[in-house]
Write an enzyme that holds these catalytic residues in place. Structure first.
Site, PDB file in Angstrom:
ATOM      1  N   HIS A  25       9.463   6.179 -11.389  1.00  8.80           N
ATOM      2  CA  HIS A  25       8.858   4.996 -12.003  1.00  8.80           C
ATOM      3  C   HIS A  25       9.353   3.732 -11.317  1.00  8.80           C
ATOM      4  O   HIS A  25      10.392   3.739 -10.663  1.00  8.80           O
ATOM      5  CB  HIS A  25       9.302   4.852 -13.462  1.00  8.80           C
ATOM      6  N   THR A  27      10.351  -0.226 -12.937  1.00  9.64           N
ATOM      7  CA  THR A  27      10.616  -0.769 -14.266  1.00  9.64           C
ATOM      8  C   THR A  27       9.510  -1.715 -14.735  1.00  9.64           C
ATOM      9  O   THR A  27       9.243  -1.808 -15.939  1.00  9.64           O
ATOM     10  CB  THR A  27      11.963  -1.521 -14.282  1.00  9.64           C
ATOM     11  N   GLU A  90      14.002   5.522 -12.963  1.00  6.18           N
ATOM     12  CA  GLU A  90      13.408   4.190 -12.929  1.00  6.18           C
ATOM     13  C   GLU A  90      13.989   3.402 -11.754  1.00  6.18           C
ATOM     14  O   GLU A  90      15.208   3.313 -11.597  1.00  6.18           O
ATOM     15  CB  GLU A  90      13.720   3.422 -14.221  1.00  6.18           C
ATOM     16  N   HIS A 132       4.820   8.253 -11.926  1.00  5.98           N
ATOM     17  CA  HIS A 132       4.295   8.093 -13.283  1.00  5.98           C
ATOM     18  C   HIS A 132       2.763   8.035 -13.263  1.00  5.98           C
ATOM     19  O   HIS A 132       2.090   8.591 -14.132  1.00  5.98           O
ATOM     20  CB  HIS A 132       4.878   6.817 -13.906  1.00  5.98           C
ATOM     21  N   ASP A 142       2.711   2.926 -11.631  1.00  6.66           N
ATOM     22  CA  ASP A 142       4.019   3.024 -10.986  1.00  6.66           C
ATOM     23  C   ASP A 142       4.310   4.437 -10.471  1.00  6.66           C
ATOM     24  O   ASP A 142       3.794   5.400 -11.017  1.00  6.66           O
ATOM     25  CB  ASP A 142       5.130   2.564 -11.956  1.00  6.66           C
TER      26      ASP A 142
HETATM   27 ZN   LIG Z   1       6.695   4.421 -15.526  1.00  7.93          ZN
END
Ligand SMILES: [Zn+2]
Length: 225
Positions: A25, A27, A90, A132, A142
């Site tokens: 991902h 953020t 992340e 993601h 993302d």
């Molecule tokens: Zn994400």
């Protein structure tokens, strides 16, 4: 690598099934402090196992044995509880909403080291190293088209980066069957094509299955067979 421990209260038990996915991902917050605060805020009900700052500092938020809350409503290869099966990472980046920018070298170097550690602990096939947006194509962008999937695969052996010659366009149902075989939710065909491009043809993300997109999809399917 020894990550800095910064526990988040946002996790639960994993249900049955091995950890066999890795979800990357960004953020999507203005800065790292805001992102860290949100990932540790009980009211936000979101988290990830790790957060990597732009300078390469790695924070461990949730134990890998627990189910972190990063993927939300998602789908990959028939699995809808992606959180139960995955490790979530992340990367600090403002994202498309707050000024999307390239991921610094130090951040990617830390990611590569962390992922190699994780792959040593869990049997995660290369095809299950995803973004993601791959598992939530109608909702998420993302880690985005600047994420270096090519470098990760070709230089570090992480994930897949198929190279194929441009190919003629088959009928739509054949394209969608191919995307479904890779793992995508094809409920929204344009979103599925867009998500595929964002990962595997990131220099042109327009949702149109053109010859280059098809060539890369076919090459990926050959690797998966
Ligand atoms: Zn994400």
């Amino acid at each position: 690598m020894i990550p800095f421990h910064h526990p988040s209260p946002n996790f639960g038990p994993r249900s049955a099934g091995p950890v066999d996915m890795l979800v990357i991902h960004y953020t999507g917050m203005p800065d790292a402090a805001a992102a860290l605060a949100r990932l540790c805020d009980p009211a936000a009900e979101v988290s990830a196992h790790y957060l990597i700052e732009e300078d390469g500092r790695v924070l461990a938020l949730v134990d890998e044995a627990a189910r972190a809350w990063h993927a939300g409503a998602s789908f990959w290869r028939g699995e809808t509880d992606v959180n139960a099966r995955s490790i979530g990472i992340e990367l600090v980046n403002p994202g498309h909403e707050f000024g999307y920018r390239a991921f610094p070298e130090a951040q990617i170097a830390a990611l590569v080291e962390l992922v190699h550690d994780i792959l040593g602990r869990h049997a995660i096939p290369a095809r299950n190293v995803v973004g993601h947006s791959d598992v939530a194509p109608t909702r998420k962008q993302d880690p985005g088209e600047m994420f270096p999937w090519k470098e990760l695969a070709e230089t570090h052996g992480i994930g897949l980066w198929p190279c194929g010659e441009p190919s003629g366009l088959p009928p739509e149902h054949v394209i969608l069957a191919g995307l479904a075989h890779v793992g995508y939710d094809i409920w929204d065909p344009k979103a599925a094509v867009t998500a595929f491009q964002r990962h595997f043809r990131p220099w042109k993300v327009d949702g149109h299955p053109d010859a280059e997109t098809m060539g890369r999809l076919k090459a990926l399917l050959r690797v998966l067979r």
